[in-house]
Design a protein around this motif. Structure first.
Motif, PDB file in Angstrom:
ATOM      1  N   LYS A  17       0.841  -1.196   0.000  1.00 40.45           N
ATOM      2  CA  LYS A  17       0.000   0.000   0.000  1.00 40.45           C
ATOM      3  C   LYS A  17       0.873   1.240   0.000  1.00 40.45           C
ATOM      4  O   LYS A  17       1.935   1.260   0.628  1.00 40.45           O
ATOM      5  CB  LYS A  17      -0.921   0.016   1.227  1.00 40.45           C
ATOM      6  CG  LYS A  17      -1.921  -1.125   1.278  1.00 40.45           C
ATOM      7  CD  LYS A  17      -2.791  -1.026   2.524  1.00 40.45           C
ATOM      8  CE  LYS A  17      -3.787  -2.179   2.582  1.00 40.45           C
ATOM      9  NZ  LYS A  17      -4.627  -2.097   3.811  1.00 40.45           N
ATOM     10  N   SER A  18       0.420   2.262  -0.676  1.00 43.71           N
ATOM     11  CA  SER A  18       1.178   3.511  -0.753  1.00 43.71           C
ATOM     12  C   SER A  18       0.788   4.433   0.393  1.00 43.71           C
ATOM     13  O   SER A  18       0.202   5.508   0.198  1.00 43.71           O
ATOM     14  CB  SER A  18       0.925   4.195  -2.107  1.00 43.71           C
ATOM     15  OG  SER A  18       1.680   5.385  -2.205  1.00 43.71           O
ATOM     16  N   LYS A  19       1.105   4.008   1.623  1.00 46.33           N
ATOM     17  CA  LYS A  19       0.779   4.829   2.782  1.00 46.33           C
ATOM     18  C   LYS A  19       1.700   4.494   3.947  1.00 46.33           C
ATOM     19  O   LYS A  19       2.375   3.452   3.953  1.00 46.33           O
ATOM     20  CB  LYS A  19      -0.680   4.641   3.203  1.00 46.33           C
ATOM     21  CG  LYS A  19      -0.985   3.286   3.832  1.00 46.33           C
ATOM     22  CD  LYS A  19      -2.411   3.236   4.341  1.00 46.33           C
ATOM     23  CE  LYS A  19      -2.700   1.927   5.074  1.00 46.33           C
ATOM     24  NZ  LYS A  19      -4.074   1.884   5.616  1.00 46.33           N
ATOM     25  N   SER A  20       1.729   5.371   4.934  1.00 49.97           N
ATOM     26  CA  SER A  20       2.471   5.173   6.172  1.00 49.97           C
ATOM     27  C   SER A  20       1.608   5.641   7.327  1.00 49.97           C
ATOM     28  O   SER A  20       0.713   6.482   7.152  1.00 49.97           O
ATOM     29  CB  SER A  20       3.786   5.965   6.168  1.00 49.97           C
ATOM     30  OG  SER A  20       4.671   5.492   5.181  1.00 49.97           O
ATOM     31  N   THR A  21       1.865   5.110   8.513  1.00 50.96           N
ATOM     32  CA  THR A  21       1.199   5.602   9.717  1.00 50.96           C
ATOM     33  C   THR A  21       2.107   6.627  10.378  1.00 50.96           C
ATOM     34  O   THR A  21       3.282   6.351  10.631  1.00 50.96           O
ATOM     35  CB  THR A  21       0.889   4.462  10.697  1.00 50.96           C
ATOM     36  OG1 THR A  21       0.017   3.531  10.063  1.00 50.96           O
ATOM     37  CG2 THR A  21       0.210   4.998  11.949  1.00 50.96           C
ATOM     38  N   ILE A  22       1.556   7.798  10.637  1.00 49.65           N
ATOM     39  CA  ILE A  22       2.303   8.933  11.179  1.00 49.65           C
ATOM     40  C   ILE A  22       1.784   9.291  12.556  1.00 49.65           C
ATOM     41  O   ILE A  22       0.588   9.146  12.840  1.00 49.65           O
ATOM     42  CB  ILE A  22       2.158  10.163  10.242  1.00 49.65           C
ATOM     43  CG1 ILE A  22       2.550   9.827   8.808  1.00 49.65           C
ATOM     44  CG2 ILE A  22       2.962  11.348  10.772  1.00 49.65           C
ATOM     45  CD1 ILE A  22       4.013   9.538   8.604  1.00 49.65           C
ATOM     46  N   LEU A  23       2.677   9.774  13.429  1.00 51.14           N
ATOM     47  CA  LEU A  23       2.257  10.326  14.715  1.00 51.14           C
ATOM     48  C   LEU A  23       2.734  11.766  14.800  1.00 51.14           C
ATOM     49  O   LEU A  23       3.938  12.030  14.744  1.00 51.14           O
ATOM     50  CB  LEU A  23       2.817   9.511  15.875  1.00 51.14           C
ATOM     51  CG  LEU A  23       2.322   9.927  17.267  1.00 51.14           C
ATOM     52  CD1 LEU A  23       2.112   8.705  18.156  1.00 51.14           C
ATOM     53  CD2 LEU A  23       3.284  10.887  17.955  1.00 51.14           C
ATOM     54  N   PHE A  34      -0.033   8.544  -0.257  1.00 52.69           N
ATOM     55  CA  PHE A  34       0.819   9.335  -1.136  1.00 52.69           C
ATOM     56  C   PHE A  34       0.420   9.115  -2.596  1.00 52.69           C
ATOM     57  O   PHE A  34       0.155   7.994  -3.020  1.00 52.69           O
ATOM     58  CB  PHE A  34       2.296   8.935  -0.957  1.00 52.69           C
ATOM     59  CG  PHE A  34       2.748   8.967   0.470  1.00 52.69           C
ATOM     60  CD1 PHE A  34       3.181  10.144   1.057  1.00 52.69           C
ATOM     61  CD2 PHE A  34       2.727   7.821   1.251  1.00 52.69           C
ATOM     62  CE1 PHE A  34       3.591  10.179   2.379  1.00 52.69           C
ATOM     63  CE2 PHE A  34       3.140   7.841   2.570  1.00 52.69           C
ATOM     64  CZ  PHE A  34       3.566   9.023   3.133  1.00 52.69           C
ATOM     65  N   LYS A  35       0.396  10.202  -3.336  1.00 56.48           N
ATOM     66  CA  LYS A  35       0.108  10.127  -4.767  1.00 56.48           C
ATOM     67  C   LYS A  35       1.384   9.896  -5.566  1.00 56.48           C
ATOM     68  O   LYS A  35       1.349   9.308  -6.643  1.00 56.48           O
ATOM     69  CB  LYS A  35      -0.583  11.408  -5.236  1.00 56.48           C
ATOM     70  CG  LYS A  35      -1.956  11.620  -4.607  1.00 56.48           C
ATOM     71  CD  LYS A  35      -2.594  12.920  -5.090  1.00 56.48           C
ATOM     72  CE  LYS A  35      -3.972  13.121  -4.469  1.00 56.48           C
ATOM     73  NZ  LYS A  35      -4.593  14.406  -4.912  1.00 56.48           N
ATOM     74  N   LYS A  36       2.518  10.358  -5.015  1.00 56.20           N
ATOM     75  CA  LYS A  36       3.794  10.205  -5.707  1.00 56.20           C
ATOM     76  C   LYS A  36       4.532   8.965  -5.207  1.00 56.20           C
ATOM     77  O   LYS A  36       4.660   8.754  -4.004  1.00 56.20           O
ATOM     78  CB  LYS A  36       4.675  11.450  -5.496  1.00 56.20           C
ATOM     79  CG  LYS A  36       4.143  12.710  -6.165  1.00 56.20           C
ATOM     80  CD  LYS A  36       5.111  13.856  -5.975  1.00 56.20           C
ATOM     81  CE  LYS A  36       4.619  15.117  -6.680  1.00 56.20           C
ATOM     82  NZ  LYS A  36       5.575  16.242  -6.501  1.00 56.20           N
ATOM     83  N   PHE A  37       5.021   8.169  -6.134  1.00 54.70           N
ATOM     84  CA  PHE A  37       5.717   6.930  -5.820  1.00 54.70           C
ATOM     85  C   PHE A  37       6.926   7.184  -4.925  1.00 54.70           C
ATOM     86  O   PHE A  37       7.144   6.493  -3.921  1.00 54.70           O
ATOM     87  CB  PHE A  37       6.152   6.255  -7.127  1.00 54.70           C
ATOM     88  CG  PHE A  37       6.901   4.981  -6.941  1.00 54.70           C
ATOM     89  CD1 PHE A  37       6.230   3.777  -6.765  1.00 54.70           C
ATOM     90  CD2 PHE A  37       8.300   4.968  -6.933  1.00 54.70           C
ATOM     91  CE1 PHE A  37       6.924   2.590  -6.597  1.00 54.70           C
ATOM     92  CE2 PHE A  37       8.993   3.785  -6.771  1.00 54.70           C
ATOM     93  CZ  PHE A  37       8.304   2.595  -6.599  1.00 54.70           C
ATOM     94  N   ASN A  38       7.728   8.197  -5.228  1.00 55.32           N
ATOM     95  CA  ASN A  38       8.947   8.476  -4.464  1.00 55.32           C
ATOM     96  C   ASN A  38       8.642   8.902  -3.035  1.00 55.32           C
ATOM     97  O   ASN A  38       9.378   8.575  -2.102  1.00 55.32           O
ATOM     98  CB  ASN A  38       9.784   9.546  -5.163  1.00 55.32           C
ATOM     99  CG  ASN A  38      10.439   9.029  -6.426  1.00 55.32           C
ATOM    100  OD1 ASN A  38      10.601   7.825  -6.599  1.00 55.32           O
ATOM    101  ND2 ASN A  38      10.811   9.933  -7.319  1.00 55.32           N
TER     102      ASN A  38
END
Length: 210
Positions: A17-23, A34-38
């Motif tokens: 998946k193109s996502k991360s969990t942030i705090l 994220f829309k951008k791969f990088n």
């Protein structure tokens, strides 16, 4: 509306998946897509990053990603410990609620363990005292014997703020014993079992004596 903020990366889901969990301090724990791969692939757990957010339908997207800091993970044990802290935050911190104390705890722990320790004796004990402090921020507390370790944490992070990490570890040698580390392990492991998803924890075996 686009908003800029800073946060720690707790978990990445790439490549599935193109996502991360942030705090973050004011938004708490949330998933950022994220829309951008990088943008998606350059973020790793433990990084402090800044970003803009924009909500499209029910998905929060991040853009203008900048890496502000990366934790020092030169030793294997440090890698396990840092990932353990991040895993605990991922499972125990509620979603979408401000958590300035947890955010500042992460910032302080990365600063505390930023430099490599030449003498690793009692380093594991030091790390577990920080875990105890984190559990107290989660709302876990036992007056005896855990309060003594919270007092030690306070000494390490305030009274000895200008001391080297070696000096702080030497302080532990004079005030704590190996048998106390075993007691601390048992208390933390019992606290971990309370979480309904404790069977999903991946870092526990690498940190505690079981």
């Amino acid at each position: 509306m686009i908003q800029s903020q800073a946060g720690f990366v707790l978990k990445r889901f790439q490549p599935n998946k193109s996502k991360s969990t942030i705090l973050s301090m004011h938004e708490g724990k949330f998933d950022l897509s994220f829309k951008k791969f990088n943008d998606s692939f350059k973020l790793w757990p433990g990084m402090l990053v800044s970003f803009n957010t924009e909500k499209t339908y029910n998905t929060l997207f991040g853009s203008n990603i900048q890496i502000l800091a990366t934790p020092n993970l030169s030793e294997n044990q440090s890698i396990f410990f840092i990932h353990h802290i991040l895993e605990l935050c991922y499972f125990f911190v509620p979603s979408n609620k401000p958590c300035p104390e947890i955010f500042n705890f992460l910032k302080n722990i990365f600063l505390f363990f930023d430099k490599e320790v030449t003498s690793p004796k009692y380093l594991n004990f030091t790390q577990k005292i920080f875990v105890t402090k984190l559990f107290s921020l989660f709302g876990f507390f036992s007056h005896d014997p855990i309060s003594r370790y919270l007092a030690v944490h306070e000494t390490l992070t305030t009274t000895f703020v200008d001391f080297s990490i070696e000096q702080k570890v030497e302080f532990l040698e004079k005030h704590l014993s190996p048998s106390q580390e075993k007691d601390l392990d048992e208390w933390i492991l019992e606290s971990l079992k309370i979480h309904p998803n404790s069977h999903l924890f991946k870092t526990t075996l690498f940190v505690y004596k079981q």
